[in-house]
Design a protein around this motif. Sequence first.
Motif, PDB file in Angstrom:
ATOM      1  N   GLN A  90     -12.002  -0.243   1.363  1.00  0.00           N
ATOM      2  CA  GLN A  90     -11.056   0.466   0.510  1.00  0.00           C
ATOM      3  C   GLN A  90     -11.521   1.896   0.303  1.00  0.00           C
ATOM      4  O   GLN A  90     -12.679   2.234   0.541  1.00  0.00           O
ATOM      5  CB  GLN A  90     -10.918  -0.239  -0.842  1.00  0.00           C
ATOM      6  N   SER A 100      -0.599   3.606 -10.743  1.00  0.00           N
ATOM      7  CA  SER A 100       0.562   3.167  -9.966  1.00  0.00           C
ATOM      8  C   SER A 100       1.439   4.326  -9.543  1.00  0.00           C
ATOM      9  O   SER A 100       2.105   4.271  -8.524  1.00  0.00           O
ATOM     10  CB  SER A 100       1.377   2.161 -10.777  1.00  0.00           C
ATOM     11  N   GLN A 103      -0.801   6.198  -6.494  1.00  0.00           N
ATOM     12  CA  GLN A 103      -1.399   5.468  -5.390  1.00  0.00           C
ATOM     13  C   GLN A 103      -0.490   5.500  -4.168  1.00  0.00           C
ATOM     14  O   GLN A 103       0.714   5.295  -4.254  1.00  0.00           O
ATOM     15  CB  GLN A 103      -1.651   4.019  -5.800  1.00  0.00           C
ATOM     16  N   LYS A 104      -1.049   5.777  -3.025  1.00  0.00           N
ATOM     17  CA  LYS A 104      -0.282   5.845  -1.787  1.00  0.00           C
ATOM     18  C   LYS A 104      -0.111   4.452  -1.186  1.00  0.00           C
ATOM     19  O   LYS A 104      -0.955   3.577  -1.343  1.00  0.00           O
ATOM     20  CB  LYS A 104      -0.985   6.773  -0.781  1.00  0.00           C
ATOM     21  N   THR A 105       0.993   4.264  -0.470  1.00  0.00           N
ATOM     22  CA  THR A 105       1.275   2.987   0.175  1.00  0.00           C
ATOM     23  C   THR A 105       0.357   2.798   1.378  1.00  0.00           C
ATOM     24  O   THR A 105       0.162   3.724   2.174  1.00  0.00           O
ATOM     25  CB  THR A 105       2.739   2.946   0.643  1.00  0.00           C
ATOM     26  N   GLY A 106      -0.184   1.575   1.523  1.00  0.00           N
ATOM     27  CA  GLY A 106      -1.080   1.289   2.632  1.00  0.00           C
ATOM     28  C   GLY A 106      -0.414   0.582   3.791  1.00  0.00           C
ATOM     29  O   GLY A 106      -1.092  -0.035   4.617  1.00  0.00           O
ATOM     30  N   PHE A 107       0.913   0.651   3.870  1.00  0.00           N
ATOM     31  CA  PHE A 107       1.642  -0.027   4.938  1.00  0.00           C
ATOM     32  C   PHE A 107       2.925   0.758   5.208  1.00  0.00           C
ATOM     33  O   PHE A 107       3.325   1.630   4.424  1.00  0.00           O
ATOM     34  CB  PHE A 107       1.975  -1.474   4.549  1.00  0.00           C
ATOM     35  N   SER A 108       3.574   0.452   6.310  1.00  0.00           N
ATOM     36  CA  SER A 108       4.828   1.129   6.625  1.00  0.00           C
ATOM     37  C   SER A 108       6.005   0.296   6.130  1.00  0.00           C
ATOM     38  O   SER A 108       5.926  -0.927   6.071  1.00  0.00           O
ATOM     39  CB  SER A 108       4.953   1.339   8.141  1.00  0.00           C
ATOM     40  N   PHE A 109       7.066   0.962   5.743  1.00  0.00           N
ATOM     41  CA  PHE A 109       8.284   0.252   5.344  1.00  0.00           C
ATOM     42  C   PHE A 109       9.487   1.116   5.675  1.00  0.00           C
ATOM     43  O   PHE A 109       9.362   2.316   5.954  1.00  0.00           O
ATOM     44  CB  PHE A 109       8.258  -0.119   3.856  1.00  0.00           C
ATOM     45  N   LYS A 111      12.780   3.183   5.125  1.00  0.00           N
ATOM     46  CA  LYS A 111      13.441   4.012   4.127  1.00  0.00           C
ATOM     47  C   LYS A 111      14.861   4.317   4.588  1.00  0.00           C
ATOM     48  O   LYS A 111      15.182   4.207   5.760  1.00  0.00           O
ATOM     49  CB  LYS A 111      12.678   5.325   3.918  1.00  0.00           C
TER      50      LYS A 111
END
Length: 492
Positions: A90, A100, A103-109, A111
């Motif tokens: 980490q 919250s 914090q940056k996203t640790g995965f793709s999604f 949009k």
Amino acid sequence: MFPFKTSFTLDRKISQPLYLQLSNQFIQLIKEQKLPPKTKLPGSRTLAELLNIHRKTVVACYDELLLQGWVESIAKKGTFVHSNLPLLHQTEFSKSNFTSEKQKTGFSFYKSNVFNSVNSLQKEDVIYLNDGVSDQRLTPIEEIARTYRRITTKKNIFNHLGYNSVYGSDKLREVLVNYLNETRGLQTAKENVLITRGSQMGIWLSSQLLLKKEDVIVTGETNYASATTTFKNQQAILKTVLVDENGIVTENIESICKQQQIKAVYVTSHHHHPTTVTLSAERRIHLLNLSKQYNFAIIEDDYDYDFNYNHAPILPLKSHDTNGNVIYIGSVCKTVAPVFRVGYLIASKEFVDEAASRRKIVDRQGDELLELTFADFIKSGDLDRHIRKVMKIYKQRRDLFCDLLSKELSSFFQFEKPKGGMAVWAILNKKYSWKQVIEEAKKYQLEIGNYKRYDLHKINHNAIRIGFASYTEEEIYELISRFKKTMFAIKE
């Protein structure tokens, strides 16, 4: 030696038990690798003395860590951080990167640029324009609460607390059938009714069943933004037609039908959203005949049927539908208060059955206690009494708002006094832009919002909806005053 004494902070004033506070802090130290695998933990008596707590608290903490798999107990040797724990990879921990909001996203999604941004919290002393909502302060909350209490204290209430019908409360569906048949000229049955969480769910479900990629749906050039967004999300092709003083121009719809197959027409026939005009009788009949001839659905969003100031409400398209082409959508949210997410979708039984199956995926069922409450609220006549009460108030507010807008700002805005609904369609003089107005209005604590949602098809009408129903007369005076300061500042 690890500084156990200074590594823990225990607070006896909070509700969380001390042993859980201690175990959670142990877990954090293990995750941060400050206590690596195979590290021996102090004996329960030793740690209890160091932290000035009861030994049983430490024993309970170690039991919890053991149960969760963070530590292992070795007979006659003691308690150790589990030897098989993998290292947690980490970023370096800090409060700034762990909140919250940051914090940056640790995965793709995936949009989408289709959807509108979510609403932000509102500030005091700022007047926020809306596009026509009820005044929450007029909500008959005591009557609703009284009905809710009566419902929830019945002996058989436990029958309504489990998984019940995805179609919604049977009682509410029966009450709605009687109410809508009597007041809106419908000829429907319980099997044709699906209870939804507001009209937007009805629009979404209809789009799910009717539209796939490149299917064609027709709307007005000016249209309810949330509906347009919903149809775009289905990757449907939107064909837009003119809306004039008599509503959506059905002759233009016929021209499209002659050229290609369409799946649906979306219409707010009573008070067109956003312009507030009413669909004429001639065009209503024409649209119904077209739907039969060309086999397309009519999604009729009757979002504010109840509010008419100059005449009785005009019966919906659904009341004349003998061919099963109209999907009728409405709710009590606009009438009572937006928080009460109770709406309905009325269509053929086979369409309702499929919509119920689709609804189950995202929302197993509605709030049955709330639905039972509104069944009684409608059946007792409380809803009609509330409508009669607020109608008088909203009419007075409409008259005042339009009078002030005409007297104080006639050189800036053109509008027609609406015959019903809760908003005015205000057309800004082409010498000015809403972008200018919005920036200047902020100086006077007036928040206008996203004006672009009223012109998603970029026809440059230079107009927005301005609601009046949710403001008291005093607030209307203040709103117009701030608007006036804004416009005259731009003029200079």
